[in-house]
Design a protein around this motif. Structure first.
Motif, PDB file in Angstrom:
ATOM      1  N   THR A   2      -7.772   2.067   4.269  1.00  0.00           N
ATOM      2  CA  THR A   2      -6.998   3.091   3.579  1.00  0.00           C
ATOM      3  C   THR A   2      -5.784   3.476   4.453  1.00  0.00           C
ATOM      4  OG1 THR A   2      -9.410   3.861   1.908  1.00  0.00           O
ATOM      5  CG2 THR A   2      -7.541   5.054   1.904  1.00  0.00           C
TER       6      THR A   2
ATOM      7  N   LEU B 108     -11.632   6.064   6.246  1.00  0.00           N
ATOM      8  CA  LEU B 108     -10.929   5.913   5.578  1.00  0.00           C
ATOM      9  C   LEU B 108     -10.250   4.419   6.204  1.00  0.00           C
ATOM     10  CD1 LEU B 108      -9.997   8.823   4.089  1.00  0.00           C
ATOM     11  CD2 LEU B 108     -10.425   7.334   2.882  1.00  0.00           C
TER      12      LEU B 108
ATOM     13  N   LYS C 150       0.943  -1.236   0.135  1.00  0.00           N
ATOM     14  CA  LYS C 150      -0.017   0.367   0.196  1.00  0.00           C
ATOM     15  C   LYS C 150       0.993   0.995   0.490  1.00  0.00           C
ATOM     16  CE  LYS C 150      -4.213  -1.630   2.193  1.00  0.00           C
ATOM     17  NZ  LYS C 150      -5.111  -2.133   3.732  1.00  0.00           N
TER      18      LYS C 150
ATOM     19  N   ARG D 213      -4.589   4.146  -7.008  1.00  0.00           N
ATOM     20  CA  ARG D 213      -4.998   3.610  -6.265  1.00  0.00           C
ATOM     21  C   ARG D 213      -3.889   4.331  -5.203  1.00  0.00           C
ATOM     22  NH1 ARG D 213      -5.389  -2.585  -5.972  1.00  0.00           N
ATOM     23  NH2 ARG D 213      -7.126  -1.969  -4.212  1.00  0.00           N
TER      24      ARG D 213
ATOM     25  N   SER E 142     -12.904   5.961  -0.302  1.00  0.00           N
ATOM     26  CA  SER E 142     -12.965   4.627   0.022  1.00  0.00           C
ATOM     27  C   SER E 142     -12.940   3.454  -0.973  1.00  0.00           C
ATOM     28  CB  SER E 142     -13.732   4.062   1.747  1.00  0.00           C
ATOM     29  OG  SER E 142     -14.335   3.577   1.920  1.00  0.00           O
TER      30      SER E 142
END
Length: 199
Positions: free
Chosen positions: A157, A152, A71, A106, A125
């Protein structure tokens, strides 16, 4: 290739109101006769440039050591915005990023004095955004950040806060923003960089 350091220096960094400030303690000093220099320091996990983990607002949420590094590592889209961002703004940002590359949509980094509202957070989201970064010390309104954080973080996230993007033009970059591996913590400092492979 050009590398942009988008992190704050720790001991002069911005601190969210009420959080403890970083402190440095010289344990040993060559200037004072020691054979080496040795520094100890203390800081809040949310000082300067840092990430928030879900456990920041959720009792049983993932801690920072549980965040998947994919991420925080990959192509990201930098966009300039000011003022409050609403649903239409978030959709516009995602669409512009997708026009550059699917992966960069992303990971979104917002440059400027922008505030993510509830409706914008919901768009990020619902669209599977892995990471949202801001220059502020807090995603969402500084005086009432909880709602935006919870939207989020509930979708896992990653929130990357306290970025330095003044010298970075809008566009796509490779982001490296891995948090320090602080087991069981609700956030962690980051030495975040952007890489422009075109230069």
């Amino acid at each position: 290739m050009r590398i942009y350091d988008i992190s704050q220096e720790v001991f002069s960094c911005s601190v969210y109101p009420g959080d403890p400030k970083p402190e440095k303690n010289t344990v040993c000093s060559i200037n004072e006769g020691s054979p080496y220099n040795l520094t100890a320091f203390s800081m809040c996990a949310h000082n300067g440039t840092h990430v928030d983990a879900p456990s920041h607002f959720f009792k049983d949420g993932d801690t920072v050591d549980m965040i998947g590094l994919e991420k925080t590592l990959g192509f990201a889209y930098v966009c300039s915005k000011t003022g409050e961002l609403y649903e239409c703004d978030a959709l516009e940002i995602i669409e512009k990023a997708k026009n550059c590359s699917a992966e960069s949509s992303r990971r979104i980094l917002i440059k400027g004095n922008a505030v993510i509202t509830k409706s914008a957070a919901e768009v990020f989201s619902k669209n599977g955004v892995l990471l949202v970064g801001v220059t502020s010390q807090s995603v969402g309104p500084i005086d009432a950040p909880m709602e935006v954080h919870m939207i989020l973080l509930e979708s896992k996230t990653v929130l990357l806060e306290g970025l330095c993007l003044d010298n970075v033009a809008d566009g796509v970059y490779f982001l490296c923003a891995q948090p320090i591996n602080l087991g069981g913590c609700d956030g962690a400092p980051v030495r975040a960089v952007l890489i422009d492979f075109g230069e």
